[in-house]
Scaffold this motif. Structure first.
Motif, PDB file in Angstrom:
ATOM      1  N   ARG A  37     -11.413  24.033 -44.263  1.00 62.83           N
ATOM      2  CA  ARG A  37     -13.032  24.821 -44.308  1.00 62.83           C
ATOM      3  C   ARG A  37     -14.009  23.668 -43.770  1.00 62.83           C
ATOM      4  O   ARG A  37     -14.985  24.228 -42.955  1.00 62.83           O
ATOM      5  CB  ARG A  37     -13.294  25.022 -45.841  1.00 62.83           C
ATOM      6  CG  ARG A  37     -14.630  25.381 -45.970  1.00 62.83           C
ATOM      7  CD  ARG A  37     -15.214  26.549 -45.375  1.00 62.83           C
ATOM      8  NE  ARG A  37     -16.544  27.131 -45.741  1.00 62.83           N
ATOM      9  CZ  ARG A  37     -17.536  26.493 -44.928  1.00 62.83           C
ATOM     10  NH1 ARG A  37     -17.247  25.550 -44.250  1.00 62.83           N
ATOM     11  NH2 ARG A  37     -18.740  26.931 -45.488  1.00 62.83           N
ATOM     12  N   ASP A  41     -15.777  24.178 -40.325  1.00 59.62           N
ATOM     13  CA  ASP A  41     -17.070  24.166 -40.564  1.00 59.62           C
ATOM     14  C   ASP A  41     -17.497  25.905 -40.420  1.00 59.62           C
ATOM     15  O   ASP A  41     -18.631  26.223 -40.097  1.00 59.62           O
ATOM     16  CB  ASP A  41     -17.847  23.381 -39.937  1.00 59.62           C
ATOM     17  CG  ASP A  41     -19.527  23.176 -40.466  1.00 59.62           C
ATOM     18  OD1 ASP A  41     -19.466  23.248 -41.588  1.00 59.62           O
ATOM     19  OD2 ASP A  41     -20.391  22.957 -39.518  1.00 59.62           O
ATOM     20  N   ARG A  42     -16.751  26.752 -40.892  1.00 62.42           N
ATOM     21  CA  ARG A  42     -17.214  28.093 -40.947  1.00 62.42           C
ATOM     22  C   ARG A  42     -16.573  28.630 -42.448  1.00 62.42           C
ATOM     23  O   ARG A  42     -15.583  28.161 -42.649  1.00 62.42           O
ATOM     24  CB  ARG A  42     -16.554  28.775 -39.905  1.00 62.42           C
ATOM     25  CG  ARG A  42     -17.191  28.539 -38.443  1.00 62.42           C
ATOM     26  CD  ARG A  42     -17.166  29.549 -37.505  1.00 62.42           C
ATOM     27  NE  ARG A  42     -16.561  29.343 -36.498  1.00 62.42           N
ATOM     28  CZ  ARG A  42     -16.067  30.126 -35.551  1.00 62.42           C
ATOM     29  NH1 ARG A  42     -16.131  31.573 -36.015  1.00 62.42           N
ATOM     30  NH2 ARG A  42     -15.696  29.940 -34.461  1.00 62.42           N
ATOM     31  N   VAL A  79     -11.042  34.096 -40.825  1.00 63.10           N
ATOM     32  CA  VAL A  79     -12.316  33.664 -40.379  1.00 63.10           C
ATOM     33  C   VAL A  79     -13.082  34.526 -39.313  1.00 63.10           C
ATOM     34  O   VAL A  79     -12.242  34.752 -38.269  1.00 63.10           O
ATOM     35  CB  VAL A  79     -12.361  32.217 -39.654  1.00 63.10           C
ATOM     36  CG1 VAL A  79     -13.377  31.762 -39.519  1.00 63.10           C
ATOM     37  CG2 VAL A  79     -11.460  31.341 -40.938  1.00 63.10           C
ATOM     38  N   GLU A  80     -14.213  34.941 -39.495  1.00 60.65           N
ATOM     39  CA  GLU A  80     -14.753  35.790 -38.488  1.00 60.65           C
ATOM     40  C   GLU A  80     -14.968  35.360 -37.154  1.00 60.65           C
ATOM     41  O   GLU A  80     -15.400  33.923 -37.172  1.00 60.65           O
ATOM     42  CB  GLU A  80     -16.391  36.037 -39.264  1.00 60.65           C
ATOM     43  CG  GLU A  80     -16.399  37.294 -40.056  1.00 60.65           C
ATOM     44  CD  GLU A  80     -17.610  37.797 -40.563  1.00 60.65           C
ATOM     45  OE1 GLU A  80     -18.581  37.248 -39.832  1.00 60.65           O
ATOM     46  OE2 GLU A  80     -17.548  38.528 -41.511  1.00 60.65           O
ATOM     47  N   ASN A  81     -14.643  35.911 -36.110  1.00 64.48           N
ATOM     48  CA  ASN A  81     -14.795  35.677 -34.603  1.00 64.48           C
ATOM     49  C   ASN A  81     -14.037  34.142 -34.594  1.00 64.48           C
ATOM     50  O   ASN A  81     -14.598  33.406 -33.612  1.00 64.48           O
ATOM     51  CB  ASN A  81     -16.226  35.102 -34.587  1.00 64.48           C
ATOM     52  CG  ASN A  81     -17.232  36.400 -34.609  1.00 64.48           C
ATOM     53  OD1 ASN A  81     -16.883  37.605 -34.339  1.00 64.48           O
ATOM     54  ND2 ASN A  81     -18.374  36.258 -35.188  1.00 64.48           N
TER      55      ASN A  81
END
Ligand SMILES: [Zn+2]
Length: 144
Positions: A37, A41-42, A79-81
């Motif tokens: 995480r 960094d998302r 994780v988005e995108n």
């Protein structure tokens, strides 16, 4: 109760979706997940049923009979995108022993059990599993 088990993760994110059953989560799993995480960094989302599962729920969703999800030693994340190959590579670099690719569900499985005989696998669009000795081999297969 929203008890944090690390900086960014709550215990409730890992309980069984069918019954709320909980059991100890391997500290190594949480340590590596938190490290991942911070590295990317998302926000990391735990997939439904991607934490702890009771035996009944595991069977219901077609999980492996002795799945590490039963023992708090695995989690499924997205994780988005972020494409799952990038996410998988970073998870491997952080130290997860096994990484499974689910390109058609857009998540990866990561765990902390012995990576033998296979350290990685891919589930194809028809739900079939293909096993590999290394993540690199699984990525090549998933990209063909
Ligand atoms: Zn359950």
């Amino acid at each position: 109760m929203s008890i944090y088990i690390s900086q960014n993760f709550k215990y409730i994110e890992f309980t069984c979706p069918c019954c709320g059953k909980d059991r100890p989560i391997d500290p190594k799993l949480i340590y590596l997940l938190q490290s991942l995480r911070e590295k990317i960094d998302r926000p990391i989302y735990i997939s439904k049923g991607g934490g702890i599962r009771c035996k009944k729920y595991n069977k219901q969703i077609g999980g492996y009979v002795d799945s590490p999800h039963l023992y708090g030693k695995a989690t499924d994340i997205q994780v988005e995108n972020m494409d799952i190959v990038s996410l998988a590579k970073q998870a491997k670099d952080i130290g997860f022993s096994r990484v499974g690719l689910y390109p058609f569900s857009h998540f990866i499985h990561i765990d902390v059990i012995r990576p033998y005989p296979s350290a990685s696998w891919v589930r194809d669009v028809q739900g079939r599993y293909f096993y590999f000795k290394t993540l690199e081999d699984a990525i090549i297969f998933s990209e063909v």
